[in-house]
Design an enzyme around this catalytic site. Sequence first.
Site, PDB file in Angstrom:
ATOM      1  N   PRO A  68      61.578  69.011  64.020  1.00 14.99           N
ATOM      2  CA  PRO A  68      62.758  68.413  63.653  1.00 14.99           C
ATOM      3  C   PRO A  68      62.829  66.711  64.211  1.00 14.99           C
ATOM      4  O   PRO A  68      61.634  66.799  64.658  1.00 14.99           O
ATOM      5  CB  PRO A  68      63.995  68.700  64.354  1.00 14.99           C
ATOM      6  CG  PRO A  68      63.002  69.117  65.441  1.00 14.99           C
ATOM      7  CD  PRO A  68      61.841  70.323  65.626  1.00 14.99           C
ATOM      8  N   GLU A 106      55.878  79.241  58.805  1.00 15.37           N
ATOM      9  CA  GLU A 106      55.433  77.685  58.964  1.00 15.37           C
ATOM     10  C   GLU A 106      56.472  76.822  59.612  1.00 15.37           C
ATOM     11  O   GLU A 106      57.327  76.717  58.703  1.00 15.37           O
ATOM     12  CB  GLU A 106      54.633  77.249  58.548  1.00 15.37           C
ATOM     13  CG  GLU A 106      53.992  75.709  58.720  1.00 15.37           C
ATOM     14  CD  GLU A 106      52.584  75.458  58.088  1.00 15.37           C
ATOM     15  OE1 GLU A 106      51.237  76.409  58.478  1.00 15.37           O
ATOM     16  OE2 GLU A 106      52.381  74.092  57.646  1.00 15.37           O
ATOM     17  N   ARG A 155      41.972  68.014  60.083  1.00 12.41           N
ATOM     18  CA  ARG A 155      41.348  66.910  60.419  1.00 12.41           C
ATOM     19  C   ARG A 155      42.788  66.354  60.601  1.00 12.41           C
ATOM     20  O   ARG A 155      42.512  65.229  61.172  1.00 12.41           O
ATOM     21  CB  ARG A 155      40.634  66.467  59.333  1.00 12.41           C
ATOM     22  CG  ARG A 155      39.585  65.977  59.138  1.00 12.41           C
ATOM     23  CD  ARG A 155      39.320  65.481  57.656  1.00 12.41           C
ATOM     24  NE  ARG A 155      40.074  64.073  57.059  1.00 12.41           N
ATOM     25  CZ  ARG A 155      39.570  63.872  56.315  1.00 12.41           C
ATOM     26  NH1 ARG A 155      37.669  63.638  55.517  1.00 12.41           N
ATOM     27  NH2 ARG A 155      40.540  63.556  55.232  1.00 12.41           N
ATOM     28  N   SER A 209      79.160  92.621  80.150  1.00 15.04           N
ATOM     29  CA  SER A 209      79.996  93.766  80.612  1.00 15.04           C
ATOM     30  C   SER A 209      78.919  94.370  79.794  1.00 15.04           C
ATOM     31  O   SER A 209      78.470  94.309  78.502  1.00 15.04           O
ATOM     32  CB  SER A 209      81.123  93.911  79.929  1.00 15.04           C
ATOM     33  OG  SER A 209      81.263  94.026  78.928  1.00 15.04           O
TER      34      SER A 209
END
Lengths: 652, 652
Positions: A68, A64, A158, A485
């Site tokens: 930010p 969890e 809720r 590459s």
Amino acid sequence: MVNQRADVGWQSSKSDSSGVSNSGESSKESSRCSTPVLDTDRTDRLRDKMKRRIESGDHWFSLEFFPPRTASGAVNLISRFDRMGSGGPLFIDVTWHPAGDPGSDKETSSMIIASTAVNYCGLESVLHLTCCNQTKEKITAHLNKAKRLGLKNIMALRGDPVGEDWVEEDGGFNYATDLVKHIRCEFDDYFDICVAGYPTGHPEAESYDDDLRHLKEKVDAGAHFIVTQLFFRAETFLRFVKDCRAIGITCPILPGIFPIQGYHSLRQLVKLSKLEVPEEIMQVIEPIKDNDAAIRSYGIHQAVEMCKVLLASGEVPGLHFYTLNREVATIEVLRQLGLWAEDPRRPLPWAVSAHPKRKVEDVRPIFWASRPKSYIYRTQDWDDFPNGRWGNSSSPAFGELTDYYLFYLKSKSPKEALLQMWGDELMNEGSVYEVFTNYITGQTNPSGHKVMCLPWNDDPLAPETNLLKDELEKVNRRGVLTINSQPNINGKPSSDPIVGWGPAGGYVFQKAYLEFFTSSENVTALLQVLKKYEPRVNYHIVNVQGKNITNAHEMQPNAVTWGIFPGREIIQPTVVDPVSFMSWKDEAFALWIEQWAKLYEDESPSRMIIQYIHDNYFLVNLVDNDFPLDSCLWQVIEDMFTLLDAPPGSPS
Amino acid sequence: MVNQRADVGWQSSKSDSSGVSNSGESSKESSRCSTPVLDTDRTDRLRDKMKRRIESGDHWFSLEFFPPRTASGAVNLISRFDRMGSGGPLFIDVTWHPAGDPGSDKETSSMIIASTAVNYCGLESVLHLTCCNQTKEKITAHLNKAKRLGLKNIMALRGDPVGEDWVEEDGGFNYATDLVKHIRCEFDDYFDICVAGYPTGHPEAESYDDDLRHLKEKVDAGAHFIVTQLFFRAETFLRFVKDCRAIGITCPILPGIFPIQGYHSLRQLVKLSKLEVPEEIMQVIEPIKDNDAAIRSYGIHQAVEMCKVLLASGEVPGLHFYTLNREVATIEVLRQLGLWAEDPRRPLPWAVSAHPKRKVEDVRPIFWASRPKSYIYRTQDWDDFPNGRWGNSSSPAFGELTDYYLFYLKSKSPKEALLQMWGDELMNEGSVYEVFTNYITGQTNPSGHKVMCLPWNDDPLAPETNLLKDELEKVNRRGVLTINSQPNINGKPSSDPIVGWGPAGGYVFQKAYLEFFTSSENVTALLQVLKKYEPRVNYHIVNVQGKNITNAHEMQPNAVTWGIFPGREIIQPTVVDPVSFMSWKDEAFALWIEQWAKLYEDESPSRMIIQYIHDNYFLVNLVDNDFPLDSCLWQVIEDMFTLLDAPPGSPS
């Protein structure tokens, strides 16, 4: 446990169908184009993945995170998703903070963070959603947006009422149950729904039993699994599960694990969640409360011991970690439990997206190999994705570069770090060659800094590229500025730690590929040299204006990575597609300016050097079609230098 | 000239697009599913193929046939198409005989013969069509039918008027020009149109010049190329071409070549076509008119010499042969000219169909490998064909076996020949094992006959299967009755004479495959043994009732043949598709009864033996997924026999 995660997918896809069966009774879709996809994990719903893991007794974990506060925080969090995603979580979830505009398009919103985890990091993600004080229309709008962004799972909560004088509204969203019902009603079976369980009862519930009844209501309303609030004793959770089962709750119940990471964060969390820390824990912690390292170490120990009891009980299919957006403690606990995938098998050689519409995608152009997020971004509006073969992509409609400044397309490093790596001041083109060379070799530059990234490579050299290190160093030093590459591979096991991918028991192959910027003088010599390598080597050479010199079919993609697996059709995940190369070219040239030139003042010599390269160099890609032989591409470059070094008029 | 035909296709597909080009200007179709197909020859129109061959200076040949009189004649002609098709004709054409119901659905009609050449033999075909005494409606109906059957080219002719008192009709079809105009008008550009030219003038024309003007009219009306009436002197044709060019006819003009094959056939032909045989030829032929061999030999010599002059002139891009439905003379002339492709490169490992709707087809189930015509027949109603990958074919809708008795699905051999090969009287199941074994070894059976075919293999053993001969003999002798197999191949050059296919410079691969009938006792032991070979070996085991035992995914095809080529996506032309296997199973079991059991009287012991096998044996297919190792399939069978031989109760 290593690799078990990947293996389970394969095994179960097989075991689903083994044994005796009468044919002709299948009711599955019959579109000829869609082969069963490579990795069952990419198509199954979260609830089905859980079911398979439970059936096979294969424990999982989930993580969890909260959104930010700042854009740079978002960049960091997404890097963390990539790192923690590599350990093999079954899903991650992102919390919903009503005060933080969680449903907006901001880089920091819950919605965008969760959608980024799905689309760009390929993580199965659960978006939290709270309903308290929300209108039905607003909730529906959030859910529609989540669906559009590729989210398939909702944690229905809720949420905390805003203000002191909250009262139930008739017909409003008063409880999580109302939200679960609403999701089922408006979106039928589309979302998998998670609800919260409280092992010691919800703090506001009348009683533990009353809270259990509420939980039963939420599940009966249509929730698929339960994640619990954190707790500190295994027996607390195990009693809770027993009580749930007793009243008929049969869905998976995942314990919320909180490794203690510090004295103050623990105090704060406990206060918020109205939990009591058991005496035996406080007794250990109090004496060491100023020793952060000791507390972290104890927190890991405590979590590991508790998880061992939980897993051994047989009642716990997976563990849910409250990470607090930190990595170290959670990863350490998972390592000690043997749940962290040290070497996750890659289903494809590139990072897949978890957006449902991309579930069949198994072919991409090689050009974006180091910029998979950019590729996903530029193709996000596609309605269908290539699978099986790339096909004829005369108008692949890549997103324009105008929308370019979303955080995940910027460099992860701040401007000062970039200047330290790439040079405060460039003297000439040679200074640029040196930056590329230092990136390859890992040596520090004159100012004592390592070059950890380039505009085309946001990460250090891939292990595979390391195989070519010596050759790459040699050519970069002389102005063949390589940005992509791969070595040729002739049938290595799919389990190879460096170049392997796909299911067990297979073999992977590659054609040698080299892509670089180089000067027009070099290109003139190169074209001369390439005549000798027809038809073995295919090339595309293009400058910023789009002048394209090639010996390849104008529409025909060239498969450069493919794999052969037991009981499957061929998978060919990367191609050199001539048409897409023109879209990549725009991006590759733009990065010179956007990421590098703009570090310097207008009109400064450094900026003019980068601008000169942008304006005058060519972008070249080379494929050596003869994959069973040693790659001839280094010899091609060598021959080019030999030709350039030859005195004028000497026989070439 | 060997292989030049195939090479040109590849080269030109490349040269079309090489050199400098500004991208993004392409207007080609953009469907993501359709990759440019493997072989340009499969998609180009006949006129474009000619153009490419002319540009590359690569001479071609074409072959004219007339429809057969009987159904068995049709079977023979189709075999001839296969044999002569292997020499690499650019196209074949089928004449139109108004008296023979040429547009009907009869096995012998011009329409069906030409369509068979296209669909089942993969030959570019031109259907003749005459318009004299035909209504507009009838002509349009013929053309619609031709289009539906996959024909793309029409040779537009007037035809011979019926009855003495023919007069021009106003608005009717009086000349080939009317037909050309009608085709253009009704079908726009759909058909490529060929018209006839008369190097010495049409016998009914007022003059040579008048006839030339008629020819110009036909070309101006929309014809794409000209095929000429036969002639005996190169200069006759070369003067004709010069005269055509002089009046502005610019399209390709193909000389009609008639190798003299006998004195009487020459006389008859000359009479019909109102041509004169030059004195110098008559002088040679008259003295040897009773020596057929000498005349044929002279005919070949004469044709070769004349063709050499024609080709050397630079005016002749290709030669059109009047074969009279015979092979020897035409092939010999072509061999001497170096135009016969001794070793035609296969574009795919199976015989492609030339029907336009199948042009992208490049994947087929391996089961029909020895019965490609049956596969084409059973999939003729499909609207689109798999390319790139087989995909999820839950309902591939194979044609039912009820329509089974079209001539090309019957055995090519008459009943007596089959009885000689497969036995007038069977003693027991062992007699059947012997037939299979003799087919593999090529040894004669007790009655002195070689087994040249089996119900599942209308032709002698393929060179590739020969690689497995010793192993196959061993297992057939013991009742593992093999009907299809391929060795594993790990990257042989695409030019390999036995297993190679596809463009030059590539590599081909195969997983070992083995398919056989065997008794239920054997199957019981086999299933025990196969446990040891999980997951390396995939199997499907089914009896006539459809009981299907497998360890493979129920929907997932397994690619067993694939190729990697310069500048292309991966091609995987054969798969083991679990769903199609159920349709193949019906056909494979039915062949026991339809081709074999029915050779014998009802209730006869021989018939009952075959019926017993049909009712009780299982059809098994095995794939060894580990293609780089030596195939383990022989060891699997060996282990099965070891288990069967072990005394009861001994450790297995």
